[in-house]
Write a protein that holds these residues in place. Structure first.
Motif, PDB file in Angstrom:
ATOM      1  N   LYS A 121      -7.609   0.075 -24.951  1.00 44.23           N
ATOM      2  CA  LYS A 121      -7.884  -0.852 -23.846  1.00 44.23           C
ATOM      3  C   LYS A 121      -6.602  -1.524 -23.381  1.00 44.23           C
ATOM      4  N   GLU A 122      -5.772  -1.925 -24.330  1.00 47.05           N
ATOM      5  CA  GLU A 122      -4.493  -2.574 -23.998  1.00 47.05           C
ATOM      6  C   GLU A 122      -3.595  -1.656 -23.179  1.00 47.05           C
ATOM      7  N   GLU A 125      -4.918  -1.062 -19.657  1.00 44.57           N
ATOM      8  CA  GLU A 125      -4.637  -2.211 -18.795  1.00 44.57           C
ATOM      9  C   GLU A 125      -3.181  -2.193 -18.341  1.00 44.57           C
ATOM     10  N   PRO A 130      -8.252  -0.536 -16.277  1.00 42.86           N
ATOM     11  CA  PRO A 130      -9.216  -1.127 -17.210  1.00 42.86           C
ATOM     12  C   PRO A 130     -10.616  -0.553 -16.979  1.00 42.86           C
ATOM     13  N   SER A 131     -11.423  -0.581 -18.005  1.00 43.27           N
ATOM     14  CA  SER A 131     -12.855  -0.258 -17.896  1.00 43.27           C
ATOM     15  C   SER A 131     -13.148   1.188 -17.530  1.00 43.27           C
TER      16      SER A 131
END
Length: 260
Positions: A121-122, A125, A130-131
């Motif tokens: 996730k990091e 981003e 993201p997502s």
């Protein structure tokens, strides 16, 4: 120049009877953005794979932070981590984005899955995505797949930070992208270079004029397997070198032989 991170000395590589690299000398210095340009089929992608340790040269020597590398990258450890971003992103179609980005950690670390998910996730981003962890590569645009491959290339194990990539090698990162998507990728390359704790040094293979101007500081020009010219980005637009003038203008007239 600062400290040399990767040095190629007299490197040659052939595939069958075709000599792709011919006695190449090349150095990448810490903190620099090196562009590798030249006509198709002149050894640009091959030289990246030799630097990365994915191909062994037939002749010559390779040094990584002053330590000679013998064989391929898996044959022995090296003092500097090297990440590779392939031209076609090279994602696993059957794996999700999360599984692609975290692939090396899932395979080679003892980190719990929850920790790897947080690291993925990091990194996503960082590349502006993201997502999307649960999506598959087929559900992404070409530019998004490129950025996912960037996230995978900068992934490192927090338990062994010295293994993280300090050098990134980009093979045609904007190939096949429209001008807007290319700008996003070019900005991302520079952003990652400036980001603390990520890769401050990189080499990029490209044909695209905007990528040359926006991502490189120093350039080398490969033709017929040899370094034929090197200089800064500003110099390439003013040089009288006939090879460079033909290449940058796209002319079929000149010393570069047009195949077909």
């Amino acid at each position: 120049m600062t400290e040399p991170l990767i040095e190629l000395k007299g490197v040659s590589k052939s595939f069958g009877s075709h000599k792709v690299l011919d006695n190449v000398d090349l150095t990448i210095y810490r903190g620099e953005a090196l562009g590798i340009i030249g006509p198709s089929g002149t050894g640009k992608s091959t030289i990246l794979r030799v630097m990365a340790g994915l191909l062994a040269p037939d002749e010559g020597e390779i040094y990584v932070q002053g330590v000679r590398r013998d064989g391929l990258i898996e044959d022995a450890g090296q003092p500097v981590g090297i990440g590779m971003v392939f031209q076609q992103a090279a994602l696993f179609d059957s794996l999700t984005v999360e599984e692609n980005v975290g692939f090396l950690l899932y395979q080679n670390s003892k980190l719990p899955r929850s920790r790897i998910r947080d690291l993925v996730k990091e990194k996503l981003e960082m590349v502006g995505l993201p997502s999307i962890s649960d999506l598959y590569p087929a559900e992404l645009s070409g530019g998004m797949r490129k950025r996912v491959s960037f996230a995978r290339a900068i992934m490192s194990n927090p338990d062994n930070p010295s293994e993280g990539p300090e050098v990134l090698l980009y093979d045609e990162p904007t190939a096949g992208l429209d001008p807007i998507a290319s700008t996003v990728i070019e900005d991302l390359i520079r952003y990652l270079q400036c980001l603390n704790g990520v890769c401050s040094t990189y080499a990029v293979v490209t044909h695209q004029d905007s990528t040359i101007r926006r991502t490189a500081d120093r350039l080398i020009f490969l033709y017929e397997g040899r370094v034929q010219w090197q200089g800064t980005v500003s110099e390439i637009y003013n040089t009288e070198n006939p090879l460079i003038k033909q290449f940058m203008s796209g002319s079929v007239q000149g010393p570069i032989q047009v195949v077909g």
